[in-house]
Motif scaffolding. Structure first.
Motif, PDB file in Angstrom:
ATOM      1  N   ALA A 177       0.834  -1.206   0.000  1.00 23.46           N
ATOM      2  CA  ALA A 177       0.000   0.000   0.000  1.00 23.46           C
ATOM      3  C   ALA A 177       0.867   1.254   0.000  1.00 23.46           C
ATOM      4  O   ALA A 177       0.626   2.196  -0.759  1.00 23.46           O
ATOM      5  N   LEU A 178       1.901   1.263   0.817  1.00 23.71           N
ATOM      6  CA  LEU A 178       2.753   2.451   0.911  1.00 23.71           C
ATOM      7  C   LEU A 178       3.514   2.687  -0.394  1.00 23.71           C
ATOM      8  O   LEU A 178       3.791   3.829  -0.758  1.00 23.71           O
ATOM      9  N   GLU A 179       3.840   1.598  -1.079  1.00 31.29           N
ATOM     10  CA  GLU A 179       4.586   1.748  -2.331  1.00 31.29           C
ATOM     11  C   GLU A 179       3.715   2.306  -3.459  1.00 31.29           C
ATOM     12  O   GLU A 179       4.214   2.982  -4.350  1.00 31.29           O
ATOM     13  N   THR A 180       2.428   2.004  -3.414  1.00 28.76           N
ATOM     14  CA  THR A 180       1.584   2.366  -4.562  1.00 28.76           C
ATOM     15  C   THR A 180       0.659   3.550  -4.284  1.00 28.76           C
ATOM     16  O   THR A 180       0.049   4.065  -5.215  1.00 28.76           O
ATOM     17  N   CYS A 181       0.545   3.963  -3.029  1.00 25.84           N
ATOM     18  CA  CYS A 181      -0.440   4.989  -2.703  1.00 25.84           C
ATOM     19  C   CYS A 181       0.210   6.201  -2.033  1.00 25.84           C
ATOM     20  O   CYS A 181       1.343   6.131  -1.565  1.00 25.84           O
ATOM     21  N   ASP A 182      -0.552   7.299  -1.974  1.00 22.84           N
ATOM     22  CA  ASP A 182      -0.071   8.516  -1.332  1.00 22.84           C
ATOM     23  C   ASP A 182      -0.437   8.544   0.146  1.00 22.84           C
ATOM     24  O   ASP A 182       0.158   9.286   0.932  1.00 22.84           O
ATOM     25  N   LEU A 183      -1.429   7.774   0.503  1.00 25.09           N
ATOM     26  CA  LEU A 183      -1.925   7.737   1.883  1.00 25.09           C
ATOM     27  C   LEU A 183      -2.536   6.353   2.060  1.00 25.09           C
ATOM     28  O   LEU A 183      -3.103   5.810   1.106  1.00 25.09           O
ATOM     29  N   VAL A 184      -2.385   5.787   3.249  1.00 20.10           N
ATOM     30  CA  VAL A 184      -2.969   4.467   3.497  1.00 20.10           C
ATOM     31  C   VAL A 184      -3.926   4.569   4.681  1.00 20.10           C
ATOM     32  O   VAL A 184      -3.576   5.117   5.727  1.00 20.10           O
ATOM     33  N   ILE A 185      -5.133   4.066   4.472  1.00 16.23           N
ATOM     34  CA  ILE A 185      -6.124   4.016   5.550  1.00 16.23           C
ATOM     35  C   ILE A 185      -6.479   2.562   5.792  1.00 16.23           C
ATOM     36  O   ILE A 185      -6.808   1.830   4.860  1.00 16.23           O
ATOM     37  N   THR A 186      -6.388   2.153   7.064  1.00 13.96           N
ATOM     38  CA  THR A 186      -6.820   0.796   7.397  1.00 13.96           C
ATOM     39  C   THR A 186      -7.957   0.897   8.400  1.00 13.96           C
ATOM     40  O   THR A 186      -8.172   1.947   9.020  1.00 13.96           O
ATOM     41  N   THR A 187      -8.681  -0.178   8.530  1.00 12.88           N
ATOM     42  CA  THR A 187      -9.748  -0.205   9.525  1.00 12.88           C
ATOM     43  C   THR A 187      -9.677  -1.528  10.270  1.00 12.88           C
ATOM     44  O   THR A 187      -9.534  -2.588   9.664  1.00 12.88           O
ATOM     45  N   GLY A 188      -9.716  -1.422  11.586  1.00  7.50           N
ATOM     46  CA  GLY A 188      -9.620  -2.610  12.432  1.00  7.50           C
ATOM     47  C   GLY A 188      -8.213  -2.780  12.998  1.00  7.50           C
ATOM     48  O   GLY A 188      -7.252  -2.185  12.510  1.00  7.50           O
ATOM     49  N   GLY A 189      -8.136  -3.569  14.081  1.00  4.25           N
ATOM     50  CA  GLY A 189      -6.825  -3.955  14.607  1.00  4.25           C
ATOM     51  C   GLY A 189      -6.068  -2.884  15.368  1.00  4.25           C
ATOM     52  O   GLY A 189      -4.844  -2.901  15.411  1.00  4.25           O
ATOM     53  N   VAL A 190      -6.787  -1.915  15.950  1.00  3.72           N
ATOM     54  CA  VAL A 190      -6.068  -0.867  16.677  1.00  3.72           C
ATOM     55  C   VAL A 190      -6.435  -0.808  18.160  1.00  3.72           C
ATOM     56  O   VAL A 190      -6.034   0.102  18.864  1.00  3.72           O
ATOM     57  N   SER A 191      -7.197  -1.806  18.613  1.00  2.00           N
ATOM     58  CA  SER A 191      -7.627  -1.780  20.010  1.00  2.00           C
ATOM     59  C   SER A 191      -6.556  -2.426  20.890  1.00  2.00           C
ATOM     60  O   SER A 191      -5.400  -2.504  20.512  1.00  2.00           O
ATOM     61  N   VAL A 192      -6.951  -2.898  22.045  1.00  5.50           N
ATOM     62  CA  VAL A 192      -5.984  -3.508  22.944  1.00  5.50           C
ATOM     63  C   VAL A 192      -6.153  -5.020  23.030  1.00  5.50           C
ATOM     64  O   VAL A 192      -5.615  -5.664  23.903  1.00  5.50           O
ATOM     65  N   GLY A 193      -6.901  -5.566  22.079  1.00 10.13           N
ATOM     66  CA  GLY A 193      -7.119  -7.017  22.091  1.00 10.13           C
ATOM     67  C   GLY A 193      -5.878  -7.774  21.644  1.00 10.13           C
ATOM     68  O   GLY A 193      -4.928  -7.191  21.131  1.00 10.13           O
TER      69      GLY A 193
END
Lengths: 420, 420
Positions: A256-272
């Motif tokens: 994503a970083l190689e092909t895009c100007d900005l990367v947005i993800t969703t999920g996986g940022v909690s404390v689980g």
């Protein structure tokens, strides 16, 4: 400081205020390259530079009526002396220019929008005239005195030559397109649209096309983000869904970083235990911008910079994902395009009903605006938990509920972010 | 009546009120065919039918926290009796389903968003627990009583099965896209976008690419209409510019009617000698809908029906062309797409400054909205003559000034049409 944050335990995140988090992201956003697009593709794009008028507008004295171009002084005797008759020496449709000048005693038939001939200083409307032939010469009769300048739009009334008609950073809508067309700007300088990579993490996620399975949900955040990226002027690059496996996330992020100007993800940022985006960001010290914000929903919203590009890791909760996009991704996407206005408009509105919920973080409450009798009211959605998805569609603002309020009463003035 | 109107002299047009003119157009507009588009292309389209939820949402009892799924009754003794210890019998990441039920004395480690196992009726958040091994068995300790239902989102909290989640005629935005995705609607039923033919008449018109010439102007209305048609959800079909020659207009209109669902022209509707669109409409008795409306700007706006298709002939004055589009073309384009809301929102707002101009027709004044302290003010553009083009870009509403007012004072409540 970034080092210390990165090393801190995932339960002990350093909390930023929303504005500080926005600033940290924007500090790493660069304007994209300039490009030109044909006028017919400029709608919705952001102007790369100020546009100065290459000529006045109108560029010539313009008739505002169908009628006769005259020397106004010829009509001075009308009130007492009755009708004045002028010889009609020319006929000027739109797009034509009179062969000669109008001198006292003469007139030219002229159409709305045509160039008023030299010598004439007023146009009398057709409905106020009569015509007859005098000695084989067509004449026009006028009964009332006409003021100099009547029905003539002077050169430059709307715009003077050299005046800035459109400022850099403006988002081009229909009215701007008209201005560009009028000044002959067929190729419009704009900033490139950012490519925004979007992927979702979560072993529980099904594709929209898949049948429902026990314990699993369809990925609604990715399609929502795709629509939001487009709304903000970006080009979404949809990178799919990955399960909660750190290696997969690392490799997907790299792509994503190689092909895009900005990367947005969703999920996986909690404390689980499976919150891999948080883990991924913590892996590399020094590049994390934040991983905790004093806000609800979406307090775990995380951002990092890698190779000069921003990764924005939004919560997987639909409500938090939506709010996180509006607060953090939208300004970043706007900034890349050189937008003059990075943020959504913020209004003071009247709370339509009591809002008793309290919190030690600022809360962004999805709500519906209502205009009544010159006042603007906001009504919070019935359920505004961060996990709730269905209320997003019915919200046109986010009420900003400050922390440590004792609950808000109907009628209170509150700030609200107007959604598009 | 249409006969009588068509035969009447061009100076003696029958005047309609705006709403009556809108109704006459809408009476001839037909909904277009239904089609399905992939979800990723549904943004901005109008839904063809009600969408009923194929399953409840959430579809399973969902954990709202990372923590432990428990039987809440197990924690009743906590306040007095201190900590309770439960055997951890399972670990449920998102997307997994527990192998067995939770019985009193047991717990399952569970992640946010995972399905709460049978038997469990609450989730205790991770931060409120501690763990240890008792006789080689992992156990979780809880110090406070937990209420039944705590941190569990019940089945159908957001949507019950069969409930209408999105109504026919809705314009699909990001929040709607999320709903469609969540319910697995990968192919979305919408109505076809109308093909809207656009051409301009006027011998004075230059193309955007042409250098300026004396007495001539560049055609700014066609590019503006192109942008407006897109904004309204239509597909503009740009048919160029023709000089004021009746035969050319007749032939261009014929082509447009054959290839498009709606035809919009600009120019040639006034009472001048070269106002060919007016002449063209008068040629054929019986198909004219109107050629005079009690409004400023754009009183000469004309409409006709040919072969079941509507021709809307707007004024060539940019301001009048813009207002005419918003009042007459936008609802027609929306109606073809089955939109639930055909008209732009109308608000009561507070006039920010005096508006002394009076008129015997309703005036639609381009204006700028300002929100201050819960109230909405509207400020008319400095120059609002129908011929003025540059103020369009700075307007986000049209103040409706009723006829025969004695001028309006600052602070007066007025109705205004909110532009997009």
């Amino acid at each position: 400081m970034a080092d210390r944050e990165a090393k801190s335990d995932k339960f002990m995140r350093k909390v930023l205020q929303v504005q500080e988090a926005q600033n940290r992201i924007l500090a790493h956003i660069r304007r994209l390259e300039r490009e030109t697009v044909p006028l017919e593709e400029a709608q919705g794009r952001y102007l790369a530079e100020n546009i100065a008028a290459p000529h006045p507008f109108p560029a010539f004295p313009r008739s505002g009526m169908d009628g006769y171009a005259i020397v106004a002084a010829d009509t001075e005797k009308c009130p007492g002396g009755g009708e004045v008759w002028l010889r009609v020496v020319d006929n000027i449709p739109c797009g034509s220019v009179s062969a000669g000048a109008i001198i006292p005693g003469t007139a030219a038939r002229i159409m709305t929008g045509a160039q008023v001939p030299e010598g004439a200083d007023a146009v009398v409307m057709l409905e106020m005239t009569e015509t007859r032939e005098v000695d084989g010469v067509p004449c026009v009769g006028i009964r009332k005195p006409i003021a100099s300048g009547a029905n003539v739009t002077p050169v430059g009334l709307e715009v003077s030559q050299g005046e800035t008609v459109l400022a850099a950073g403006r988002k081009l809508a229909a009215g701007d397109i008209a201005v560009l067309a009028a000044f002959g700007i067929a190729e419009v300088p704009v900033l490139r649209r950012p490519k925004v990579g979007v992927f979702a993490t979560g072993t529980e996620l099904l594709d929209v096309k898949e049948p429902l399975q026990p314990g699993r949900i369809r990925n609604s955040n990715s399609p929502m983000l795709q629509a939001l990226v487009r709304e903000a002027g970006g080009e979404p690059v949809m990178l799919g869904t990955i399960p909660d496996v750190l290696d997969l996330a690392r490799s997907k992020l790299q792509t994503a970083l190689e092909t895009c100007d900005l990367v947005i993800t969703t999920g996986g940022v909690s404390v689980g235990d499976y919150d891999i985006m948080g883990d991924l960001v913590r892996e590399e010290a020094g590049d994390m911008l934040f991983n905790k914000i004093a806000m609800r929903p979406g307090s775990v919203t995380t951002a990092a910079v890698r190779g000069g590009k921003v990764l924005l890791a939004l919560s997987g909760n639909p409500g938090a994902c939506y709010v996180g996009f509006q607060l953090f991704a939208r300004p970043a996407i706007a900034s890349m395009q050189g937008a003059a206005e990075l943020f959504l408009p913020e209004w003071t509105v009247i709370l339509g009903v009591d809002y008793p919920k309290i919190n030690n973080f600022t809360r962004f409450v999805r709500a519906r605006l209502e205009l009544r009798d010159g006042s603007v009211y906001a009504y919070p959605a019935a359920i505004d938990a961060s996990s709730v998805m269905v209320t997003i569609k019915d919200s046109d603002c986010l009420i900003i509920v400050p922390p440590e309020e004792r609950g808000l009463a109907a009628g209170a003035k509150v700030r609200a972010i107007k959604l598009l």
